[in-house]
Design a protein around this motif. Structure first.
Motif, PDB file in Angstrom:
ATOM      1  N   LEU A 293       0.854  -1.189   0.000  1.00 40.71           N
ATOM      2  CA  LEU A 293       0.000   0.000   0.000  1.00 40.71           C
ATOM      3  C   LEU A 293       0.888   1.236   0.000  1.00 40.71           C
ATOM      4  CD1 LEU A 293      -2.403  -1.201   2.844  1.00 40.71           C
ATOM      5  CD2 LEU A 293      -2.829  -1.321   0.381  1.00 40.71           C
TER       6      LEU A 293
ATOM      7  N   ASP B  25       0.578   5.611   0.231  1.00 39.20           N
ATOM      8  CA  ASP B  25      -0.139   6.876   0.289  1.00 39.20           C
ATOM      9  C   ASP B  25       0.368   7.751  -0.856  1.00 39.20           C
ATOM     10  OD1 ASP B  25      -1.431   8.765   2.888  1.00 39.20           O
ATOM     11  OD2 ASP B  25      -0.682   9.685   1.044  1.00 39.20           O
TER      12      ASP B  25
ATOM     13  N   PHE C 279      -3.560   4.312  -0.681  1.00 39.75           N
ATOM     14  CA  PHE C 279      -4.353   4.355   0.546  1.00 39.75           C
ATOM     15  C   PHE C 279      -4.008   5.630   1.314  1.00 39.75           C
ATOM     16  CE2 PHE C 279      -1.919   3.178   4.495  1.00 39.75           C
ATOM     17  CZ  PHE C 279      -0.664   3.300   3.937  1.00 39.75           C
ATOM     18  N   ARG C 280      -4.902   5.967   2.267  1.00 40.39           N
ATOM     19  CA  ARG C 280      -4.688   7.180   3.060  1.00 40.39           C
ATOM     20  C   ARG C 280      -4.050   6.762   4.378  1.00 40.39           C
ATOM     21  NH1 ARG C 280      -4.472  12.151   1.535  1.00 40.39           N
ATOM     22  NH2 ARG C 280      -6.424  11.972   0.372  1.00 40.39           N
ATOM     23  N   SER C 281      -2.819   7.154   4.548  1.00 44.25           N
ATOM     24  CA  SER C 281      -2.113   6.770   5.766  1.00 44.25           C
ATOM     25  C   SER C 281      -2.431   7.750   6.878  1.00 44.25           C
ATOM     26  CB  SER C 281      -0.606   6.759   5.494  1.00 44.25           C
ATOM     27  OG  SER C 281       0.079   6.647   6.708  1.00 44.25           O
TER      28      SER C 281
END
Lengths: 538, 158
Positions: free
Chosen positions: A349, A351, A378-380
């Protein structure tokens, strides 16, 4: 009678004698003359004929043509033969490599063990003092006996017929040594023995022994370090007996041509015995040249294996490096790192705001073009990533700061009321989500004053007081004072809906705050000032 | 590989060892000459390996150890060109050789050809010609004819 008549009569006689068989004879003649039919005939009988032939004679006559054909075929189509032999050779090579590596490990273990022991250190000192290699000294200490050389010697001339030497031992000029054995034999016989049939069978010099087995025309001498068992003498005579039997013709006509004794070394190799004190016996036969010849494929295979190990190590090392630096990088969660088609693939994944540490990779020789990120965005919510994201998103004005304490992100300071109004919804949303703490964020008095100044006269301004007040979610600016109902209404309208400013109608309430020192004091020049504003960063 | 045993024989101090040293790979020290009466070295002539037995010289007290001659493929008879007695003694030495191993290819080295007091003439070497031996005037000191001597012997052995 003429000659012509004679021929005619002979033909007639032949016709009478052969009669009806004449056509069969013609057919037979045709069969013999016709190459194709003859070939067919031979093909029919070839297989049964071979099966009935004396196998030794057949092998002997086929040896040369088959050998030549094989050589030619292998030379002309090496790939095909390599492919055919691969299933046989590959497991053998694999086995040989694993054995060599296992043996190497044992040697290394033994060496480390012996090098660190007291006796090992003593041996090293002795090696340094005497100039004898450490390995040789260590072997001698653990040696019960070792047969170092075996010489097959023509008794009459003292000429060496063959020689085998232990691979750990330095080679000598076998011809000179053999001749000297023979000379010593003659010398001892002439000098000390009246019995001409008496033979020199043992010699002892220091820790070396020479044992000699005598045949009628040959003698087999072996040079032994240490104390060999008497049984070795039996082995010596057995070997000599076999040589005498199998090379009887060559021995009888020996004229110095040792090439006729090809293969005799195989009778002598088993005599090159080595026995360690622990009791384990190891056969270490073969002369150096043959050993070297037999070992070179192993050496090549070992080098290839080492090459593979090196490449494997380097690739594994790069994987570890990438994994390590990605673990340290906020916003990236690598689930797998592996090599595929010369590219280093990273799965996991990522960000979109995360920065790949290419600089660190390059320091370890991993170029960006080698890396292949196959990641899902993805949004970390890692603090570092959030901090970076807020900085990019909010464009902080002077006097407003972001900081991290105990894994929480604080937005604090005094912001222009216009900036707060613009970003109000976003900031409060982040605060409500728990991603941002804004308890120490407030509007700056100056920016609020600017709004008031633009709408009130100097006289009215003197009646206005400002103070700050902490609420559960943020700090607000309170406006109060001796306000006329009209001004109060106007100010309320001016800051209507603004959650960062609160207008207080009740003078007493403001005064109370004034009494506890949290109020804005008016300066002599009519400007507004503040005191005792908390600094959340402290 | 073909190997041949060569024996160097002659009187004491005619230069057998010096002659051999000019030609061979040294394997053993010279002390063996005085201890067991022979010293062995090796040398190559083309593809033939010579095992050269340098047999201790004959003098009035010690005869040649004929045991060392057994199995020899060739003999180098060495005499000192400055001492006629050593040339005469060759006959006796040859008798010893012949009795022990029979007639074998032989060459003669008239050694010390570099010295001025040379006392050998055709009359003294006539015996060598009668025997059909090739004779070489050699000098161990200058290397004169040393290689030719051994090459001729190998050629005779065939």
């Amino acid at each position: 009678m003429t000659q012509m008549d004679d021929h005619h009569q002979i033909d007639e006689l032949r016709e009478i004698l052969n009669g009806a068989n004449s056509s069969e004879l013609a057919a037979l003649k045709e069969r013999i003359d016709n190459v194709e039919s003859r070939t067919r005939d031979v093909a029919e009988v070839l297989a049964p004929a071979i099966s009935k032939t004396d196998s030794d004679a057949l092998v002997s006559s086929l040896k040369d043509p088959v050998s030549s054909s094989l050589k030619y075929a292998i030379r002309s189509e090496p790939e095909d033969y390599a492919e055919i032999l691969y299933p046989v050779m590959a497991p053998a090579i694999r086995r040989a490599i694993s054995q060599a590596i296992a043996s190497l490990m044992v040697t290394i273990n033994k060496t480390v063990e012996s090098a660190t022991s007291v006796s090992g250190i003593r041996t090293r000192i002795q090696s340094f003092r005497t100039g004898i290699p450490y390995a040789e000294l260590a072997l001698r200490q653990s040696l019960l006996y070792r047969v170092e050389h075996v010489y097959l010697i023509d008794r009459e001339s003292g000429m060496q017929v063959s020689e085998v030497t232990s691979e750990q031992v330095e080679g000598l000029d076998g011809d000179a040594v053999s001749a000297m054995f023979s000379a010593i034999q003659s010398f001892v016989q002439d000098s000390f023995s009246r019995d001409r049939s008496a033979m020199l069978t043992d010699l002892k010099v220091g820790d070396h022994n020479v044992w000699v087995a005598h045949g009628p025309t040959l003698m087999l001498a072996c040079v032994i370090q240490g104390n060999a068992p008497e049984a070795l003498k039996g082995d010596l005579y057995d070997a000599l007996y076999k040589i005498r039997t199998d090379y009887a013709n060559e021995i009888a006509s020996f004229d110095g041509n040792v090439e006729r004794f090809e293969g005799v070394e195989s009778y002598m190799h088993p005599l090159l015995q080595l026995r360690l004190k622990e009791g384990a016996e190891v056969k270490v036969g073969d002369d150096g040249e043959k050993t070297a010849k037999r070992r070179w494929p192993l050496v090549v295979a070992a080098l290839i294996a080492l090459g593979f190990i090196y490449v494997w190590f380097m690739q594994s090392s790069k994987i570890s490096t990438v994994e390590y630096y990605l673990r340290q990088t906020p916003g990236i969660a690598a689930t797998d790192v592996y090599w595929s088609d010369d590219r280093l693939v990273v799965e996991g994944l990522k960000d979109p705001d995360a920065k790949i540490p290419y600089g660190s990779f390059q320091a370890y020789g991993i170029q960006p073009e080698v890396l292949d990120f196959r990641t899902i965005p993805f949004r970390s919510l890692e603090v570092d990533m959030e901090l970076q994201r807020f900085r990019n998103e909010l464009t902080l004005p002077a006097g407003v700061y972001l900081s991290v304490r105990a894994e929480k992100i604080y937005l604090y300071g005094e912001a222009p009321i216009t900036w707060l109004t613009e970003n109000d919804a976003r900031i409060r949303q982040l605060a409500a989500d728990g991603r941002l703490t804004i308890s120490a964020l407030s509007a700056s008095f100056e920016s609020v004053s600017d709004v008031l100044r633009a709408n009130f006269s100097e006289r009215d301004l003197r009646t206005i007081r400002m103070s700050s007040a902490a609420r559960t979610d943020a700090t607000i600016v309170q406006i109060g004072g001796s306000l006329s109902p009209k001004n109060l209404t106007f100010i309320s309208a001016l800051f209507a809906g603004n959650r960062w400013v609160s207008v207080i109608a009740n003078k007493a309430e403001v005064d109370t705050r004034n009494a506890d020192g949290s109020l804005i004091q008016e300066n002599a020049d009519g400007s507004l000032n503040q005191e005792n504003v908390e600094d959340p960063s402290s | 590989m073909l190997k041949k045993k060569i024996c160097m024989v002659g009187d004491f101090s005619v230069g057998k060892t010096s002659l051999t040293q000019k030609f061979v790979n040294n394997v053993f020290s010279e002390k063996y000459l005085t201890t067991i009466g022979v010293k062995i070295d090796t040398a190559f002539i083309n593809d033939t390996k010579l095992i050269v037995w340098d047999v201790a010289g004959r003098d009035s007290l010690s005869p040649i150890n004929a045991s060392y001659l057994v199995g020899a493929n060739g003999i180098v008879l060495v005499c000192d060109g400055t001492r006629q007695s050593t040339v005469r003694d060759i006959k006796d030495i040859w008798q010893v050789v012949k009795e022990r191993i029979g007639e074998v290819p032989t060459v003669v080295a008239l050694n010390k050809a570099d010295l001025e007091d040379w006392h050998i003439d055709a009359e003294q070497t006539a015996y060598f010609e009668e025997q059909g031996w090739q004779t070489f005037e050699t000098s161990a000191k200058e290397g004169q004819n040393v290689k030719a001597l051994f090459e001729a012997l190998v050629s005779e052995i065939g």
